[in-house]
Write a protein that holds these residues in place. Structure first.
Motif, PDB file in Angstrom:
ATOM      1  N   HIS A  11      45.833  48.655  38.990  1.00 34.84           N
ATOM      2  CA  HIS A  11      46.055  47.355  39.623  1.00 34.84           C
ATOM      3  C   HIS A  11      45.024  47.080  40.715  1.00 34.84           C
ATOM      4  O   HIS A  11      44.362  48.001  41.202  1.00 34.84           O
ATOM      5  N   ARG A 131      39.542  48.010  34.634  1.00 33.60           N
ATOM      6  CA  ARG A 131      40.850  47.628  34.103  1.00 33.60           C
ATOM      7  C   ARG A 131      41.025  48.058  32.644  1.00 33.60           C
ATOM      8  O   ARG A 131      42.144  48.182  32.171  1.00 33.60           O
ATOM      9  N   ASP A 182      46.630  40.549  39.317  1.00 33.35           N
ATOM     10  CA  ASP A 182      47.361  41.504  38.463  1.00 33.35           C
ATOM     11  C   ASP A 182      47.998  40.769  37.289  1.00 33.35           C
ATOM     12  O   ASP A 182      47.977  41.244  36.157  1.00 33.35           O
ATOM     13  N   SER A 186      46.754  41.327  33.525  1.00 29.27           N
ATOM     14  CA  SER A 186      47.685  42.019  32.618  1.00 29.27           C
ATOM     15  C   SER A 186      48.108  41.139  31.442  1.00 29.27           C
ATOM     16  O   SER A 186      48.565  41.659  30.425  1.00 29.27           O
ATOM     17  N   THR A 187      47.988  39.831  31.596  1.00 33.45           N
ATOM     18  CA  THR A 187      48.509  38.944  30.546  1.00 33.45           C
ATOM     19  C   THR A 187      47.403  38.283  29.723  1.00 33.45           C
ATOM     20  O   THR A 187      47.695  37.545  28.793  1.00 33.45           O
ATOM     21  N   LEU A 193      44.810  44.393  31.180  1.00 32.47           N
ATOM     22  CA  LEU A 193      45.041  45.605  31.963  1.00 32.47           C
ATOM     23  C   LEU A 193      46.326  46.246  31.487  1.00 32.47           C
ATOM     24  O   LEU A 193      47.399  45.627  31.555  1.00 32.47           O
ATOM     25  N   LYS A 194      46.220  47.456  30.974  1.00 31.48           N
ATOM     26  CA  LYS A 194      47.435  48.216  30.621  1.00 31.48           C
ATOM     27  C   LYS A 194      47.098  49.696  30.643  1.00 31.48           C
ATOM     28  O   LYS A 194      45.926  50.077  30.495  1.00 31.48           O
TER      29      LYS A 194
END
Ligand code: C5P
Length: 224
Positions: A11, A131, A182, A186-187, A193-194
């Motif tokens: 993150h 990321r 974030d 992430s989306t 990002l995972k």
């Protein structure tokens, strides 16, 4: 001694770059801050009025860009240069920070940066933070770390860091930027990002930088 690739994802604002830098120094590895590459591209797009929503404009602009990390001998840190200009002093402000996740969600930008990053890691012996390093750039990295921390802790740390660099901002703005990035990171559709399935999670909320560095060095030394 065998050289490995250490992929450090996670993150925003949890100390990835600071940790990666120290780990690289300790192992005599090269440190690569991939966030600086996305920030440098964002700086170029904004400075040259590139319309991010126009795929042709983006493709043409990327053809004009050459990115390079150049070692600053006094700090020992690689600074990002774009077409020969050191843009390091211009890429950490709130304007770039608030736009970078939009630029980083563009597929062509990711393809461009990932190709550069893969070239930089060909000889191994690198600590790369970002990321998508353990998931996309180096899915076979020997050590993958996923760093996270409580968002308010991250915002407080980031505020201190920004203030020390003379960037004017507030805790509320820093925290809302971190939450927003974030969420966007992430989306997004491209390389979100995972955590990689085989990454080790390091929660830095209660750790000092030294403890973060030590925990990663310990994991690395088990492999090297
Ligand atoms: O690491 P840093 O916070 O400087 O990264 C800035 C932004 O660049 C991130 O919020 C993310 O949008 C993007 N980034 C990315 N992939 C990476 C590194 C950074 O999408 N490997």
């Amino acid at each position: 001694m065998e050289k490995i690739i250490i992929a450090l994802d996670g993150h925003a604002g949890c100390g990835k770059s600071t940790t990666a830098k120290a780990v690289a120094k300790e192992l005599d590895y090269i440190f690569i801050d991939t966030g600086a590459m996305y920030r440098a591209v964002t700086y170029y797009f904004l400075s040259n009025n590139v319309d991010f929503s126009d795929a042709v404009e983006v493709e043409n602009a990327l053809k004009e860009i050459s990115l390079k990390f150049v070692l600053n001998p006094s700090s020992g840190i690689g600074e990002i240069h774009i077409n020969g200009e050191n843009v390091e002093p211009f890429i950490r402000n709130m304007e770039i920070t608030s736009r970078v996740s939009d630029v980083a969600s563009i597929k062509a930008v990711r393809v461009f940066n990932v190709a550069e990053q893969q070239k930089m890691g060909k000889e191994k012996g690198i600590v790369m933070d970002g990321r998508d390093i353990g998931t996309v750039v180096f899915p076979n990295a020997e050590l993958k770390i996923f760093m996270t921390a409580d968002v308010t802790v991250r915002a407080k740390r980031r505020l201190v860091e920004m203030e020390s660099k003379g960037v004017e901002t507030s805790l509320e703005d820093v925290e809302s930027d971190i939450r927003n990035r974030d969420h966007l990171d992430s989306t997004r559709k491209e390389s979100p990002l995972k955590k990689a399935d085989d990454a080790v999670v390091v929660d830095t909320s209660g750790l000092t930088i030294n403890q973060q560095v030590e925990s990663i060095l310990k994991l690395a030394k088990n492999i090297i």
